[in-house]
Write a protein that holds these residues in place. Structure first.
Motif, mmCIF file in Angstrom:
data_model
loop_
_atom_site.group_PDB
_atom_site.id
_atom_site.type_symbol
_atom_site.label_atom_id
_atom_site.label_comp_id
_atom_site.label_asym_id
_atom_site.label_seq_id
_atom_site.Cartn_x
_atom_site.Cartn_y
_atom_site.Cartn_z
ATOM 1 N N SER A 126 -8.028 -7.090 0.840
ATOM 2 C CA SER A 126 -7.854 -6.044 -0.167
ATOM 3 C C SER A 126 -8.512 -6.425 -1.491
ATOM 4 O O SER A 126 -9.196 -5.596 -2.116
ATOM 5 C CB SER A 126 -6.361 -5.773 -0.385
ATOM 6 O OG SER A 126 -6.169 -4.729 -1.310
ATOM 7 N N ILE A 138 -7.356 1.992 -1.137
ATOM 8 C CA ILE A 138 -7.065 1.049 -0.059
ATOM 9 C C ILE A 138 -5.649 1.285 0.445
ATOM 10 O O ILE A 138 -4.690 1.300 -0.332
ATOM 11 C CB ILE A 138 -7.207 -0.410 -0.536
ATOM 12 C CG1 ILE A 138 -8.676 -0.721 -0.858
ATOM 13 C CG2 ILE A 138 -6.675 -1.382 0.521
ATOM 14 C CD1 ILE A 138 -8.898 -2.122 -1.393
ATOM 15 N N ILE A 140 -2.883 -0.219 3.140
ATOM 16 C CA ILE A 140 -2.575 -1.387 3.959
ATOM 17 C C ILE A 140 -1.416 -1.072 4.908
ATOM 18 O O ILE A 140 -0.551 -0.245 4.606
ATOM 19 C CB ILE A 140 -2.231 -2.625 3.104
ATOM 20 C CG1 ILE A 140 -1.040 -2.359 2.181
ATOM 21 C CG2 ILE A 140 -3.448 -3.085 2.311
ATOM 22 C CD1 ILE A 140 -0.597 -3.582 1.372
ATOM 23 N N ALA A 170 -3.585 -3.169 -3.428
ATOM 24 C CA ALA A 170 -3.800 -1.963 -2.625
ATOM 25 C C ALA A 170 -3.125 -0.757 -3.265
ATOM 26 O O ALA A 170 -2.232 -0.887 -4.110
ATOM 27 C CB ALA A 170 -3.272 -2.174 -1.213
#
Length: 669
Positions: A126, A138, A140, A170
């Motif tokens: 990340s 992003i 996750i 993230a």
């Protein structure tokens, strides 16, 4: 089976993207595992799910973090977001054992090679992507992100860490199984909603900046837990957090959780309801090739794939709620079962694979015998906050019928190309004991046990009593060891009745919270009396999001806030470990001295009766702490190695070895 083309896998390179005729990608996934396009591998499932929503998806498996970071930029900028997972295991669990030493094999890498997955992989990936593409969202997910979503104890660095959203940078975290939240994320993005505005989706977590308005949702109640700063300074406060986290993770009408992290606020939205049969069927029915990507053909086999290549996963979730286990924390305590039709369809696919020899290695799940089990009255389950449906007793509202499972086994075995289907997953033996499982028909339980023993076991049946001490078992949320005795009686009767000559393989854990040296001595004596000789040991490894780990770090039980002792030092762990191997000469003198010091001469007499005591010479050569035995730690239950053998009374060790070799040769044929 039709010959596969490279385009049958999700693309992993620019060349493969161009083969599909794509000019840009919607989502790029990064994974700590090698890419195996199979429903047992989370990255493949997420890729196929996103693909089913009409997205152009690529995957970058095991990107190199030690060069110029070309792997992170080679596919360019995705239109929607980057998705990141450390893989099918927490990266620290993949890389290190219970003694914090690097493992010499990585099951999710070709040839078992190590060094292809960084420590704290989700955070590392990340941070790199944030640096390369600061304006691309992003997301996750996977087990590492899921179990590290709040303040958690990290065993390998021996410290409390904040939510992985804070350490990774993230934008969103999906916890648990990702199909349902991802469906909603994609729906909103395709409608044109900015990623930054998507923050009220179930089963996701985000960090809100200081002063940022808290999103409203009239359907949710809110609860705030102790801040990360408070947890750093107050172990009891940290422990008290976990009760809220575990209960809200398993409730069907859960509250939204808030936690302060510095000047930010972590917001964890409630989970989705358990997947319906049609939803889980849809996930397993996606067009997987069921094979590793061709890029690995010359690098060697992927051990984790070889293990499950011819296995069938029939359900998700586990209502056992064991204190040391993370399954319910990630998959949920309610069982999501596939339909028999979907399972048989997958059996047919596997049976028609070119190298299928007629043997299915496993028809199972997290616990093999929980298929199709659920509450009789759903309204009761809706209000339940218990972390386990079978501890301390089996809930009277739980339907524990094993008939659907027995019917499924028999349906699978009717396939013309299936010679035999095995149950490789662990079986909850306690649920097969009428004295414990009072909800079920004893005849039905015996019918299931006999079906498994006669048709689905190859020499050994695995069960997990985990310990013999009632106080330890209570903390583990496991039943009394007396039920193992009851199960063994039934096992022996079926064994004799059908002339099967099967072995019963029990699993045990050392160094668990509340376990004292004398508990391990009693475990050794109990198992010896039953005729077992333990071969390997499962050492307790603290992993995020378990009751046992909270106790290990804080010293307090999160539900009672009472102090609980836990073996922590290497010396304490080694001492408990040695009792597993009471029969080895190098341990006898130490055991004799220790039990005499503790005043446990009764246990000493059971373990080492007169005539089996060590000589003074052996005592000098083998001092305490010099054992060479190693921990077989941190292996998922259905992938653990054998830890005990049952030796018939009167049989010599040499005869046991001969019998084992004969079975091995027979199995190879």
């Amino acid at each position: 089976m039709q010959e596969l083309q490279l385009s049958d896998w999700l693309p992993t390179t620019n060349k493969e993207v161009k083969i599909r005729g794509w000019q840009e990608l919607d989502v790029i996934l990064f994974s700590g595992d090698a890419y195996v396009d199979h429903p047992s591998f989370g990255p493949a499932v997420i890729g196929r799910i996103l693909e089913s929503y009409g997205l152009r998806v690529a995957i970058v498996p095991q990107p190199n973090v030690n060069d110029n970071l070309q792997d992170f930029v080679k596919l360019g900028r995705p239109k929607l977001f980057f998705g990141i997972t450390a893989g099918c295991m927490d990266s620290m669990l993949s890389n290190y054992n219970a003694n914090k030493k690097r493992r010499d094999k990585d099951a999710y890498t070709p040839n078992g090679d190590i060094g292809f997955r960084p420590d704290y992989a989700t955070t590392v990936y990340s941070k790199i992507l944030k640096e390369k593409f600061p304006d691309v969202p992003i997301l996750i997910g996977g087990i590492e992100a899921s179990l590290r979503r709040v303040t958690h104890y990290d065993y390998w660095s021996d410290q409390l860490m904040p939510s992985i959203l804070e350490t990774s940078g993230a934008d969103m975290l999906v916890y648990g199984m990702g199909e349902q939240p991802l469906r909603e994320v994609v729906r909103l993005l395709q409608k044109g909603v900015p990623f930054s505005s998507i923050n009220t989706i179930n089963q996701t977590a985000v960090l809100l900046d200081e002063g940022e308005k808290i999103p409203k949702n009239s359907n949710w109640e809110d609860v705030e837990i102790a801040s990360h700063t408070v947890c750093l300074n107050d172990k009891k406060a940290y422990a008290s957090n976990f009760k809220v986290i575990e209960q809200e993770s398993n409730k069907l009408a859960a509250r939204r959780i808030f936690q302060k992290i510095g000047n930010k606020t972590l917001m964890i939205n409630p989970p989705y309801p358990t997947m319906t049969e049609s939803e889980i069927d849809a996930s397993f029915d996606l067009p997987y090739t069921r094979l590793p990507h061709p890029k690995y053909n010359k690098r060697g086999p992927i051990p984790a794939f070889e293990m499950i290549k011819f296995s069938i996963n029939i359900h998700r979730g586990c209502f056992g709620g064991c204190s040391f286990c993370t399954i319910s924390a990630h998959q949920g305590k309610f069982i999501a079962s596939r339909s028999q039709e979907s399972i048989l369809k997958e059996v047919d696919t596997v049976a028609n694979m070119p190298d299928f020899k007629g043997y299915l290695s496993d028809i199972g799940g997290p616990s093999a015998n929980m298929y199709q089990m659920k509450g009789k009255v759903q309204a009761i389950c809706d209000k339940c906050v218990a972390p386990s449906c079978i501890s301390p007793v089996i809930c009277s509202n739980l339907d524990t019928s094993h008939k659907p499972l027995t019917d499924l086994y028999q349906a699978v075995d009717k396939h013309p190309k299936v010679k035999k289907s095995f149950i490789g997953s662990g079986i909850r033996h306690d649920m097969l004991v009428p004295e414990f499982n009072k909800n079920a028909d004893p005849k039905e339980l015996d019918a299931y046990t006999e079906e498994v023993m006669t048709n689905h076991v190859s020499g050994r049946l695995k069960v997990a009593p985990e310990h013999t001490s009632d106080p330890v078992l209570k903390l583990m949320r496991k039943p009394s060891f007396s039920y193992f005795h009851k199960f063994k009686e039934r096992f022996d009767k079926i064994n004799i009745k059908n002339k099967l000559n099967l072995q019963l393989i029990p699993y045990f854990i050392s160094n668990h919270p509340a376990c004292e040296v004398e508990d391990m001595a009693n475990l050794a004596a109990e198992t010896k009396d039953l005729g077992f000789q333990l071969e390997q040991v499962q050492g307790f490894t603290p992993t995020p999001m378990t009751v046992a780990t909270v106790i290990y770090y804080s010293g307090y039980h999160p539900y009672t806030l009472k102090k609980v002792n836990t073996p922590k030092t290497r010396k304490e762990k080694d001492e408990q470990h040695r009792f597993f191997f009471w029969y080895k000469d190098e341990n006898k003198a130490w055991i004799t001295k220790t039990l005499n010091r503790l005043g446990k001469t009764d246990l000493l007499q059971r373990l080492l009766p007169e005539g089996d005591k060590p000589s003074a010479k052996n005592w000098r050569k083998n001092k305490p702490g010099k054992t060479k035995d190693t921990y077989n730690d941190a292996v998922p239950f259905n992938k653990r190695k054998t830890k005990a053998t049952f030796k018939p009374k009167g049989e010599s060790e040499a005869a046991t070895n001969v019998r084992s070799k004969k079975k091995f040769k027979k199995k190879k044929r």
